[in-house]
Design a protein around this motif. Sequence first.
Motif, PDB file in Angstrom:
ATOM      1  N   THR A  76       0.819  -1.212   0.000  1.00 58.41           N
ATOM      2  CA  THR A  76       0.000   0.000   0.000  1.00 58.41           C
ATOM      3  C   THR A  76       0.853   1.263   0.000  1.00 58.41           C
ATOM      4  OG1 THR A  76      -0.134  -0.233   2.411  1.00 58.41           O
ATOM      5  CG2 THR A  76      -2.002  -1.018   1.121  1.00 58.41           C
ATOM      6  N   GLU A  77       2.112   1.169   0.401  1.00 64.10           N
ATOM      7  CA  GLU A  77       2.986   2.330   0.433  1.00 64.10           C
ATOM      8  C   GLU A  77       3.459   2.726  -0.959  1.00 64.10           C
ATOM      9  OE1 GLU A  77       6.183   1.449   3.148  1.00 64.10           O
ATOM     10  OE2 GLU A  77       4.834   0.285   4.427  1.00 64.10           O
ATOM     11  N   VAL A  78       3.419   1.791  -1.893  1.00 71.94           N
ATOM     12  CA  VAL A  78       3.945   2.031  -3.238  1.00 71.94           C
ATOM     13  C   VAL A  78       2.831   2.126  -4.269  1.00 71.94           C
ATOM     14  CG1 VAL A  78       5.432   1.106  -5.065  1.00 71.94           C
ATOM     15  CG2 VAL A  78       6.104   0.869  -2.661  1.00 71.94           C
ATOM     16  N   VAL A  79       1.875   1.208  -4.210  1.00 66.71           N
ATOM     17  CA  VAL A  79       0.808   1.144  -5.213  1.00 66.71           C
ATOM     18  C   VAL A  79      -0.333   2.060  -4.780  1.00 66.71           C
ATOM     19  CG1 VAL A  79      -0.779  -0.364  -6.450  1.00 66.71           C
ATOM     20  CG2 VAL A  79       1.463  -1.215  -5.763  1.00 66.71           C
ATOM     21  N   LYS A  80      -0.403   3.215  -5.418  1.00 68.10           N
ATOM     22  CA  LYS A  80      -1.404   4.212  -5.067  1.00 68.10           C
ATOM     23  C   LYS A  80      -1.976   4.813  -6.347  1.00 68.10           C
ATOM     24  CE  LYS A  80       1.206   5.571  -0.947  1.00 68.10           C
ATOM     25  NZ  LYS A  80       1.872   6.701  -0.233  1.00 68.10           N
ATOM     26  N   GLY A  81      -3.266   5.071  -6.320  1.00 69.23           N
ATOM     27  CA  GLY A  81      -3.865   5.809  -7.408  1.00 69.23           C
ATOM     28  C   GLY A  81      -4.108   5.025  -8.672  1.00 69.23           C
ATOM     29  N   ILE A  82      -4.082   3.687  -8.624  1.00 68.35           N
ATOM     30  CA  ILE A  82      -4.448   2.892  -9.789  1.00 68.35           C
ATOM     31  C   ILE A  82      -5.969   2.820  -9.831  1.00 68.35           C
ATOM     32  CG2 ILE A  82      -4.276   0.674 -10.958  1.00 68.35           C
ATOM     33  CD1 ILE A  82      -1.613   2.023 -10.731  1.00 68.35           C
ATOM     34  N   PRO A  83      -6.611   3.321 -10.886  1.00 67.69           N
ATOM     35  CA  PRO A  83      -8.081   3.311 -10.908  1.00 67.69           C
ATOM     36  C   PRO A  83      -8.636   1.897 -10.846  1.00 67.69           C
ATOM     37  CG  PRO A  83      -7.178   3.967 -13.048  1.00 67.69           C
ATOM     38  CD  PRO A  83      -6.038   3.934 -12.097  1.00 67.69           C
ATOM     39  N   SER A  84      -9.682   1.718 -10.052  1.00 69.59           N
ATOM     40  CA  SER A  84     -10.394   0.448  -9.846  1.00 69.59           C
ATOM     41  C   SER A  84      -9.571  -0.608  -9.130  1.00 69.59           C
ATOM     42  CB  SER A  84     -10.927  -0.133 -11.160  1.00 69.59           C
ATOM     43  OG  SER A  84     -11.994   0.649 -11.651  1.00 69.59           O
ATOM     44  N   LEU A  85      -8.391  -0.240  -8.619  1.00 72.08           N
ATOM     45  CA  LEU A  85      -7.641  -1.148  -7.756  1.00 72.08           C
ATOM     46  C   LEU A  85      -7.914  -0.744  -6.314  1.00 72.08           C
ATOM     47  CD1 LEU A  85      -4.049  -2.485  -8.130  1.00 72.08           C
ATOM     48  CD2 LEU A  85      -4.820  -1.619  -5.940  1.00 72.08           C
ATOM     49  N   GLN A  86      -8.450  -1.668  -5.543  1.00 73.43           N
ATOM     50  CA  GLN A  86      -8.786  -1.417  -4.140  1.00 73.43           C
ATOM     51  C   GLN A  86      -7.808  -2.204  -3.284  1.00 73.43           C
ATOM     52  OE1 GLN A  86     -13.066  -1.318  -3.309  1.00 73.43           O
ATOM     53  NE2 GLN A  86     -12.659  -2.445  -1.412  1.00 73.43           N
ATOM     54  N   LEU A  87      -6.875  -1.501  -2.652  1.00 69.70           N
ATOM     55  CA  LEU A  87      -5.829  -2.129  -1.863  1.00 69.70           C
ATOM     56  C   LEU A  87      -5.939  -1.606  -0.441  1.00 69.70           C
ATOM     57  CD1 LEU A  87      -3.397  -4.025  -1.923  1.00 69.70           C
ATOM     58  CD2 LEU A  87      -1.970  -2.106  -2.605  1.00 69.70           C
ATOM     59  N   ASN A  88      -6.491  -2.447   0.445  1.00 70.40           N
ATOM     60  CA  ASN A  88      -6.811  -2.021   1.810  1.00 70.40           C
ATOM     61  C   ASN A  88      -5.853  -2.653   2.813  1.00 70.40           C
ATOM     62  OD1 ASN A  88      -9.077  -0.647   0.790  1.00 70.40           O
ATOM     63  ND2 ASN A  88     -10.359  -2.461   1.006  1.00 70.40           N
ATOM     64  N   ASN A  89      -5.390  -1.837   3.735  1.00 70.27           N
ATOM     65  CA  ASN A  89      -4.536  -2.312   4.813  1.00 70.27           C
ATOM     66  C   ASN A  89      -5.416  -2.658   6.013  1.00 70.27           C
ATOM     67  OD1 ASN A  89      -2.602  -2.794   6.761  1.00 70.27           O
ATOM     68  ND2 ASN A  89      -1.357  -1.032   6.229  1.00 70.27           N
ATOM     69  N   ARG A  90      -5.452  -3.915   6.397  1.00 70.97           N
ATOM     70  CA  ARG A  90      -6.299  -4.366   7.509  1.00 70.97           C
ATOM     71  C   ARG A  90      -5.733  -3.981   8.877  1.00 70.97           C
ATOM     72  NH1 ARG A  90      -9.584  -8.694   5.619  1.00 70.97           N
ATOM     73  NH2 ARG A  90      -8.913  -9.610   3.654  1.00 70.97           N
ATOM     74  N   GLU A  91      -4.475  -3.497   8.925  1.00 68.82           N
ATOM     75  CA  GLU A  91      -3.761  -3.355  10.196  1.00 68.82           C
ATOM     76  C   GLU A  91      -3.746  -4.696  10.922  1.00 68.82           C
ATOM     77  OE1 GLU A  91      -2.041  -0.804  10.858  1.00 68.82           O
ATOM     78  OE2 GLU A  91      -2.835   0.428   9.233  1.00 68.82           O
ATOM     79  N   ASN A  92      -3.572  -5.755  10.127  1.00 67.33           N
ATOM     80  CA  ASN A  92      -3.587  -7.120  10.657  1.00 67.33           C
ATOM     81  C   ASN A  92      -2.637  -7.959   9.821  1.00 67.33           C
ATOM     82  OD1 ASN A  92      -4.102  -9.715  11.517  1.00 67.33           O
ATOM     83  ND2 ASN A  92      -6.322  -9.562  11.399  1.00 67.33           N
ATOM     84  N   TYR A  93      -1.410  -8.134  10.312  1.00 65.00           N
ATOM     85  CA  TYR A  93      -0.386  -8.833   9.538  1.00 65.00           C
ATOM     86  C   TYR A  93      -0.624 -10.334   9.486  1.00 65.00           C
ATOM     87  CZ  TYR A  93       2.138  -4.443   9.414  1.00 65.00           C
ATOM     88  OH  TYR A  93       2.486  -3.137   9.169  1.00 65.00           O
ATOM     89  N   ALA A  94      -1.606 -10.829  10.249  1.00 65.80           N
ATOM     90  CA  ALA A  94      -1.958 -12.247  10.165  1.00 65.80           C
ATOM     91  C   ALA A  94      -2.803 -12.550   8.943  1.00 65.80           C
ATOM     92  CB  ALA A  94      -2.702 -12.676  11.433  1.00 65.80           C
ATOM     93  N   GLN A  95      -3.394 -11.542   8.304  1.00 62.89           N
ATOM     94  CA  GLN A  95      -4.345 -11.778   7.211  1.00 62.89           C
ATOM     95  C   GLN A  95      -3.929 -11.142   5.888  1.00 62.89           C
ATOM     96  OE1 GLN A  95      -6.299 -13.964   7.853  1.00 62.89           O
ATOM     97  NE2 GLN A  95      -6.940 -13.882   9.983  1.00 62.89           N
ATOM     98  N   ASP A  96      -2.781 -10.495   5.804  1.00 60.37           N
ATOM     99  CA  ASP A  96      -2.294  -9.871   4.577  1.00 60.37           C
ATOM    100  C   ASP A  96      -3.206  -8.707   4.172  1.00 60.37           C
ATOM    101  OD1 ASP A  96      -0.695  -9.363   2.344  1.00 60.37           O
ATOM    102  OD2 ASP A  96      -0.596 -11.456   1.735  1.00 60.37           O
ATOM    103  N   LEU A  97      -2.854  -8.055   3.073  1.00 57.70           N
ATOM    104  CA  LEU A  97      -3.642  -6.936   2.560  1.00 57.70           C
ATOM    105  C   LEU A  97      -4.891  -7.457   1.859  1.00 57.70           C
ATOM    106  CD1 LEU A  97      -0.727  -4.863   0.973  1.00 57.70           C
ATOM    107  CD2 LEU A  97      -1.681  -4.642   3.276  1.00 57.70           C
ATOM    108  N   GLN A  98      -5.891  -6.595   1.736  1.00 52.87           N
ATOM    109  CA  GLN A  98      -7.106  -6.935   1.003  1.00 52.87           C
ATOM    110  C   GLN A  98      -7.025  -6.262  -0.364  1.00 52.87           C
ATOM    111  OE1 GLN A  98     -11.128  -5.357   2.132  1.00 52.87           O
ATOM    112  NE2 GLN A  98     -11.561  -7.495   2.588  1.00 52.87           N
ATOM    113  N   LEU A  99      -6.975  -7.071  -1.415  1.00 52.30           N
ATOM    114  CA  LEU A  99      -6.707  -6.586  -2.763  1.00 52.30           C
ATOM    115  C   LEU A  99      -7.810  -7.021  -3.709  1.00 52.30           C
ATOM    116  CD1 LEU A  99      -4.825  -5.469  -5.033  1.00 52.30           C
ATOM    117  CD2 LEU A  99      -3.658  -7.674  -4.992  1.00 52.30           C
TER     118      LEU A  99
END
Length: 704
Positions: A76-99
């Motif tokens: 999430t720190e690098v991939v920003k502003g790609i239209p229709s890409l939803q990259l959510n940080n759960r603040e939960n390293y046990a479950q990875d990012l939601q992409l």
Amino acid sequence: MMRNMHASFAVKSAMLLITVCVCRSLYAEDDVAIQEDLPIIKVEATHTDTSYAKTPASVFRVNAPKQQDNIGVNLTEVVKGIPSLQLNNRENYAQDLQLSMRGFGARSTFGVRGIRLYVDGIPATMPDGQGQTSNIDLKSLDHLEVLTGPFSSLYGNSSGGTILATTKEGQGRDSVTMGYSGGSDQRSNSSIVLQGGAHAENEPAYVISSSYFDTDGYREHSAADKVLNNAKLTWNLSDGSKINWVTNYVKINADDPMGLTRALWEQNPKQAVSSAETYNTRKEIEQTQTGITWTKPLDDHNELYAMTYVGNRHVIQYQSIPKSTQANVNNAGGVIDFDRNYYGADFRWTGKELLPNTSISAGVALDAMDEDRKGYNNYDAAGNYGVKGTLRRNEDNTLWNIDPYLQASWQFLPTWRLDTGVRYSNVHYKSDDHYLSNGNDSGKTEYAKTLPSAALSWQIVPELLAYVSYAKGFETPTFTEMAYRTDGAAGFNFNLKPSSSDNYEVGLKSKNPWGYFTLAAFQSKTKNDIVSYATVNGRATYQNVDKTQRQGVEFSWNKNLWKDLKAQASYSYLDATFDSDFSSASGTVKKGTYIPGIAKNQAFARLAWQPQTGVFAGIEAHYMDKIYINDANSDAAPSYTVTAIDVGYKWKMQDWTINTYARVDNLFDRNYVGSVIVNDGNGRYFEPAEGRNWSAGLSITKQF
């Protein structure tokens, strides 16, 4: 009527945000638009040997920042502003990012579904379609390509979108870079990167990267630590061939705070539910993989490519399933323990100008995995919770696929081109049950689909490209999604079918003095879509829905405004709905109901001053529309806009380079939900995002 009014208001609001805010360049070709002496960078993902502005697909390039401006842990720190890409940080390293991309993958409660991930040409997505972003090393990252829309179907199963990460190749003099970053929630990230170019012909260039990250976590019971090592050797041989050998290792230990109800989130977003502490919910991940890619030009018209890889992934996850539920003879217990070996290869031939103005590629991809999956009670005979207890599940699972594919490009008129492709994707599952006290639940199944694609493009003028494309998509259920039945019976859910989709896109691309613009409209119609049935006590089950539909519009713009002042903006509108009635754990769901987990509107903007050395700074804003939490659309995570700023300084003095930075995210301390757990049966849908938080870092590079 009201629905259309709300949609119109949301579109106008997001477009206003784009007009007011500008941001940094995301695409490598923004420089090309102004400085024609720079080399034109070609798209890698589509195998069409064209520049970004001339590729008839929604494909975006994200370069790793030349100056460190973030802690360097999450994508999430690098991939920003790609239209229709939803990259959510759960603040939960046990479950990875939601992409998710254009709504594909939004059902995932952990890991990545429906999206193909590659690192240096090696799959980071398992053969069954489940992937993870945790092994992408940001410290040695060179760039990423994000491919959305129909063209992604060229990658076969579960390719609702594709992300291809490429790490750096060693070059120039030997050097060592040591870095440290720290921030809120006791976050710290220490790293070292060694690199150097080849010193003689046929000797390798190298990049070796190692980092250690740990945090107490934003929420209670969310501490984590992560070790990540990545090594890449590159040979450019005298016969023109090129070899990359990549080895990657990641180990994560992370507590799982799980989701919150709305009432708990509003009361205190930092808290964890009591059962997380009782059962000590957590996950331990260890993965090692290695792979080799080889490219060999035979002559001016023929080229060979080969890739092979092998890896092992071991996961132990402790869940909060009540003891009374685990006592059921058909329950697999509250501890998941699997050891997975995976391996594969890809062989491809490319011929250019064998026929006038044509390029043809033909190849075959092979992937396989075998898994030893066990389940245990999350308590022992002494009544202690959060420990591995009695065995409750024991099976061997295997999967393999062999996918032949063919791709061709034909410039049949000076300004018209036709790109076509076809792939036969087939996946074979088998499960051998060794836990027979509740019956033999062994079984097998297989899925297959022919995936054609075509794109017609017209270079209207040198500065403007128009295109229209179509492709058939295919997504099989993962082993994890098949692992549990919706009726609670033991064994795999072999009744879960693969989904298939028809994907359409029409787009415009323009590179002119005003910047680089992309505009695309799309529609995807899916049959037998795999959706969440319910998530109860951390265990997710899935079902098929006859029909779903996703359609929308995407816009992006970027430009070098003046000297080192760069701007970027993007907006996407995505209408994702169920296109037929069906029954779920929420009750009867009517046609036209919104698919949960997907934001209808997104917008992003950034303005940044980014010189090669000296002071650098940036400001960015991100808007996310509300996200429904379940099939019934009974509640939603509210919409939000968050802002971030960063500033730093980069020195370069002879053999030394020093980079310092400081950053503040969620500048105005907005209390918002970062992601949702779709159809959670306990009502714990909400995964809170972090409040105002900061990070700062220093890195020092010495050349020898």
